[in-house]
Scaffold this motif. Structure first.
Motif, short mmCIF file in Angstrom:
data_model
loop_
_atom_site.label_atom_id
_atom_site.label_comp_id
_atom_site.label_asym_id
_atom_site.label_seq_id
_atom_site.Cartn_x
_atom_site.Cartn_y
_atom_site.Cartn_z
N LYS A 1 64.74 60.83 -70.06
CA LYS A 1 63.48 60.07 -70.17
C LYS A 1 63.85 58.65 -70.52
O LYS A 1 64.31 58.36 -71.61
CB LYS A 1 62.58 60.68 -71.25
CG LYS A 1 61.29 59.88 -71.49
CD LYS A 1 60.41 59.84 -70.28
CE LYS A 1 59.13 59.04 -70.49
NZ LYS A 1 59.29 57.58 -70.37
N THR B 1 62.31 55.30 -64.23
CA THR B 1 63.67 55.84 -64.29
C THR B 1 64.03 56.60 -63.02
O THR B 1 65.12 56.41 -62.46
CB THR B 1 63.80 56.78 -65.51
OG1 THR B 1 63.40 56.05 -66.68
CG2 THR B 1 65.23 57.27 -65.68
N GLU C 1 67.05 47.73 -62.57
CA GLU C 1 66.49 47.00 -61.41
C GLU C 1 67.36 45.79 -61.06
O GLU C 1 67.39 45.35 -59.92
CB GLU C 1 65.06 46.53 -61.69
CG GLU C 1 64.08 47.67 -61.87
CD GLU C 1 63.99 48.17 -63.31
OE1 GLU C 1 63.05 48.92 -63.60
OE2 GLU C 1 64.86 47.79 -64.14
N1 ADP Z 1 67.84 47.13 -72.72
C1 ADP Z 1 66.68 47.04 -72.03
N2 ADP Z 1 65.85 46.01 -72.20
C2 ADP Z 1 64.69 45.92 -71.52
N3 ADP Z 1 64.25 46.85 -70.64
C3 ADP Z 1 65.04 47.90 -70.45
C4 ADP Z 1 66.28 48.05 -71.12
N4 ADP Z 1 66.83 49.21 -70.70
C5 ADP Z 1 65.98 49.77 -69.82
N5 ADP Z 1 64.91 48.97 -69.65
C6 ADP Z 1 63.75 49.24 -68.75
O1 ADP Z 1 63.24 50.55 -68.98
C7 ADP Z 1 62.53 50.95 -67.80
C8 ADP Z 1 62.59 52.44 -67.61
O2 ADP Z 1 62.22 53.04 -68.79
P1 ADP Z 1 60.70 53.42 -69.09
O3 ADP Z 1 59.77 52.49 -68.40
O4 ADP Z 1 60.58 53.60 -70.54
O5 ADP Z 1 60.66 54.84 -68.42
P2 ADP Z 1 59.71 55.49 -67.31
O6 ADP Z 1 58.78 54.44 -66.79
O7 ADP Z 1 60.70 55.94 -66.30
O8 ADP Z 1 59.02 56.60 -68.02
C9 ADP Z 1 63.20 50.25 -66.65
O9 ADP Z 1 62.19 49.56 -65.90
C10 ADP Z 1 64.18 49.28 -67.29
O10 ADP Z 1 64.09 47.99 -66.73
#
Ligand code: ADP
Ligand code: X15
Length: 408
Positions: free
Chosen positions: A325, A361, A332
């Motif tokens: 999750k 994700t 991206e």
């Molecule tokens: N260190 C980070 N800082 C900012 N954004 C992040 C970081 N790591 C991951 N993300 C963002 O988290 C998003 C995916 O996680 P999230 O939106 O919580 O999950 P989902 O939408 O798949 O349930 C991605 O769009 C990614 O860009």
């Protein structure tokens, strides 16, 4: 196992009202194709091939949001996936809709208008309340059966999710069954070996909800994304910060710091922290630094580093089950995709039971050349996936279980 009726139990020659979830990204008014269409196409194709007369119900966006559009484009996209024409009807339960339903021939499908454009749909009410609404009382008598396929909206007490199945013979669609069974496996702890959860992304509060709920069922929480930064802060490595105007770091720290500290105190050995991180250097290229060497918040740390990838991949590869999750980095941007892509690849290569959840994700799978078949299940749900992982009720599932005697 969920006790429910499925399409296998549906009598021949029925007039069916099927509730799908085709809620999609919309950019400048254009609906984007996505795996929700390909997944629901299986249910629709099966109903048509079996000669049923089918009316489809779905929603898009919410009133007031720029994603709140009609389902005209959805009908076109779904027709492509199903391989049969699905006629769009610009009405949900008025005279135009009722006439279109009445005109249905065997093996034909129509797409009714965005159900959230009706007043009865959106209020969160008990099923019995919704069952009395005009929407339900008008549509239910027009059909022999209701097929509930909108698993990713099953956490909502909306009229088309909990009211209609109360007034009709209700069956679970193919998406409903596959999503429910895969996503509930961790809450029901159906594994003897190590269970690992990749806990990442930017919706830290959701993920910490899951971690708190599953703390006694998961052996390894692999921490990344903003979630990882919050846990690092709690153990003295304050490396995270809000990027531009986003308020994802400080606000989620304030909201979750106590629960983070409780998890650290109660389950220290299950928490696996990033040991190194990645950022854009002065040449705007990916550079890595060990967490211990981060002196101050002079960079946005947007991915976990290579040592972390190696450690996380090894843990995942030796687990019996892995649930994902949230992404480990801002995948991206290809410079910061290493964590998410490499760990997903390691999961896909292993023979573990694997579930990848979350709209953002799971997009990394196609982006980095992986195949959905590499995983046991790739969920199309976000909130409903969280509810399943945390064992919270899913009203849209409960009403299917309760509306007819169980046959499965
Ligand atoms: N260190 C980070 N800082 C900012 N954004 C992040 C970081 N790591 C991951 N993300 C963002 O988290 C998003 C995916 O996680 P999230 O939106 O919580 O999950 P989902 O939408 O798949 O349930 C991605 O769009 C990614 O860009
Ligand atoms: O996309 C959805 O939820 P998700 O973003 O949690 O996956 C569902 O279609 C529910 O939409 P809603 O959150 O507007 O009720």
């Amino acid at each position: 196992m969920m006790s429910y009726r499925t399409l296998d139990d549906l009598a021949d020659g029925q007039t069916v009202l099927a509730r799908l979830d085709l809620n999609s990204p919309v950019s400048v008014g254009v609906v984007e194709d996505n795996r929700r269409f390909s997944r629901h196409a299986r249910t629709v194709r099966e109903l048509l091939d079996d000669g049923h007369r089918v009316a489809l119900l779905a929603h898009q966006g919410r009133p007031g949001r720029d994603t709140f559009v009609t389902l005209e484009q959805h009908a076109e996209i779904l027709s492509e996936h199903v391989g049969r024409e699905i006629e769009y009807v610009p009405d949900t339960y008025g005279e135009t809709a009722l006439t279109a339903i009445d005109d249905l021939e065997a093996g034909e499908a129509i797409m009714l208008e965005n159900v959230r454009m009706t007043d009865d749909e959106l209020p969160e009410r008990e099923p019995e309340e919704h069952a009395k609404s005009d929407l339900v009382q008008t549509l239910a008598p027009e059909f022999d059966a209701y097929v509930g396929d909108a698993y990713s909206t099953a956490h909502r007490k909306h009229a088309s999710i909990v009211g209609l199945p109360l007034e009709m013979e209700a069956y679970a669609g193919r998406v409903m069954v596959s999503e429910y069974e895969a996503n509930s496996a961790i809450a029901n702890r159906e594994f003897d070996g190590e269970v690992t959860m990749v806990a990442g992304g930017k919706k830290a509060t959701d993920v910490i909800d899951v971690m708190t709920s599953l703390q006694d069922r998961v052996d390894n929480f692999l921490l990344g994304g903003i979630v990882g930064e919050l846990f690092l802060r709690a153990v003295g490595y304050d490396v995270g910060r809000d990027i531009d105007e986003s308020d994802l770091y400080e606000s989620q720290w304030r909201a979750n710091k106590d629960r983070i500290r409780e998890l650290i105190e109660s389950h220290p050995s299950e928490l696996v922290y990033p040991s190194d991180l990645a950022f854009a250097d002065e040449n705007d290229e990916r550079s890595e630094v060990t967490v211990a060497d981060v002196k101050n918040k002079d960079h946005d740390y947007l991915d976990v580093g290579s040592d972390t990838v190696e450690q996380f991949s090894d843990i995942a590869a030796h687990s019996e089950a892995v649930f994902v999750k949230g992404a480990l980095g801002m995948f991206e941007d290809e410079r910061f995709s290493n964590g998410t892509a490499r760990v997903l690849e390691a999961i896909g290569r292993s023979d573990c039971f694997s579930v990848v959840g979350g709209g953002d994700t799971s997009r990394a799978i196609e982006m980095y050349g992986m195949d959905e078949a590499d995983f046991s299940h790739v969920s199309i749900a976000g909130g409903a996936y969280i509810n399943a992982l945390t064992g919270r009720s899913l009203p849209g599932v409960e009403v299917l279980k309760g509306s007819v005697e169980a046959t499965h």
